[in-house]
Structures are given as structure tokens and as C-alpha cells.
Enzyme design. Sequence first.
Site, short mmCIF file in Angstrom:
data_model
loop_
_atom_site.label_atom_id
_atom_site.label_comp_id
_atom_site.label_asym_id
_atom_site.label_seq_id
_atom_site.Cartn_x
_atom_site.Cartn_y
_atom_site.Cartn_z
N GLY A 276 0.80 -1.22 0.00
CA GLY A 276 0.00 0.00 0.00
C GLY A 276 0.83 1.26 0.00
N LYS B 121 9.10 9.29 -8.38
CA LYS B 121 9.42 7.86 -8.33
C LYS B 121 10.69 7.68 -9.16
CE LYS B 121 8.25 3.31 -8.04
NZ LYS B 121 7.68 2.55 -6.92
N LEU C 113 -9.94 0.72 1.88
CA LEU C 113 -10.96 1.65 1.39
C LEU C 113 -11.67 1.06 0.17
CD1 LEU C 113 -8.88 4.96 1.63
CD2 LEU C 113 -10.65 4.16 3.21
#
Length: 208
Positions: free
Chosen positions: A14, A32, A185
Amino acid sequence: MSPIVVTGTDTGVGKTVFAAALTRALGARYWKPVQAGLDEATDSASVVELAKLSPERVIPEAYRLKTPASPHIAAEIDGVAIDVDRLTPPEVDGPLVIEGAGGLLVPLTRSVLTIDLFARWGLPVVLVARTGLGTINHTLLSLEALRGRRISALGVAFVGDAQPDSIATIAAFSGVKVLGRLPRLDPLTPETLAAAFAAAFDVEDFTS
């Protein structure tokens, strides 16, 4: 404020979801350094969507590798030589969230691990960990690795269902701050993610 590095105890914990939430909460830019795997949505693209980030606030990856694998082998398969000197955090105005590839001991080259790069940078790290079975071992090992290279850990951010004993055990053995926990979620949207982050985390933990 100093750039913040987001890393994980493993792949698929996650980390990108948390990085998106943190980027939005801080009004930060996102980088990134190495993306391995281009067939599905890249981590940068996911952060743009989940953080409602304008594309110009995403710093382009230094390396975009087609093969979805550890960067060292992905680069070899793609015929690319990763130059670690190119992996230097960019200078930007305001906060910057940097997301690493996989876990701390993922090889970038045949001689450099991801954690070696973090040690070179000397930036604070947030460790993202799942709450499921095995997290105590993986998280404590990751924190020991950071400590062994004298890398500052801002704390641990958990992702998953509530497991208060596991979280308390990690905090007790490591002495590292528990920053909060993002629940699972469904649906995962920019709105549900922002609300969950605001409810579980204190932004001052990342800015002080």
C-alpha cells in the site's frame, strides 16, 4: 522542509496509496526514481489520480523500465544500465515525496541496494507496513536495516485492517513512532483516501 522518502516492508503493502495521500496532504510534488513495469498504470499515474495532482507536479522518473521485476533484473532484460548517480533527488520549491521501489533491500543494480541509495541521500524515511500476518517480523527487520545504516525513520504508517496488538508490539520493540493507519478503502477514491488520511494521521508529524 526536507524531502520525505516513502518505502515499504515489501511489494504491494500500500506504499503508493499512502504516498498519494501524503503528497496531497502536504501539497507536495512526487518523484518515483525508478519505475519497473509499464503495462499497467505506473505509480506516478496512480498518484496523479489518487492525489488529484496536476501532472506538472510529478517529477519524471529517471528510469522507466518495461519489465515488471526488481529494478536490477528489469534493467538487464531491457538492456538499460542504471547509473545510481542519476538518482539524485531533484531540487524543488516546497515539499517533495519520493517513493522507492519495493522494499529496502531491493537491488537497483548488481552492487547497489535501494537502502544504500537512501543512506546516500540522508533523507528521513516513512516505512509503510501492512497490518496482516507477518508484519511484526517484516517491519522490525526493516527498521533494523534503517538503523544499521543510520537512516532516520520518521515512523511507521500502517495500511490495512485494525490489528492493535501487532502495531503496539512493533512500537514497543522498535521505539519508532506509529504515524497512523490507513484502513482498507472500498471504494478507493481521491475523496475517501483524503478523508481517511486526515482522520488517521497528523500532518505535523511529517513537517516538524
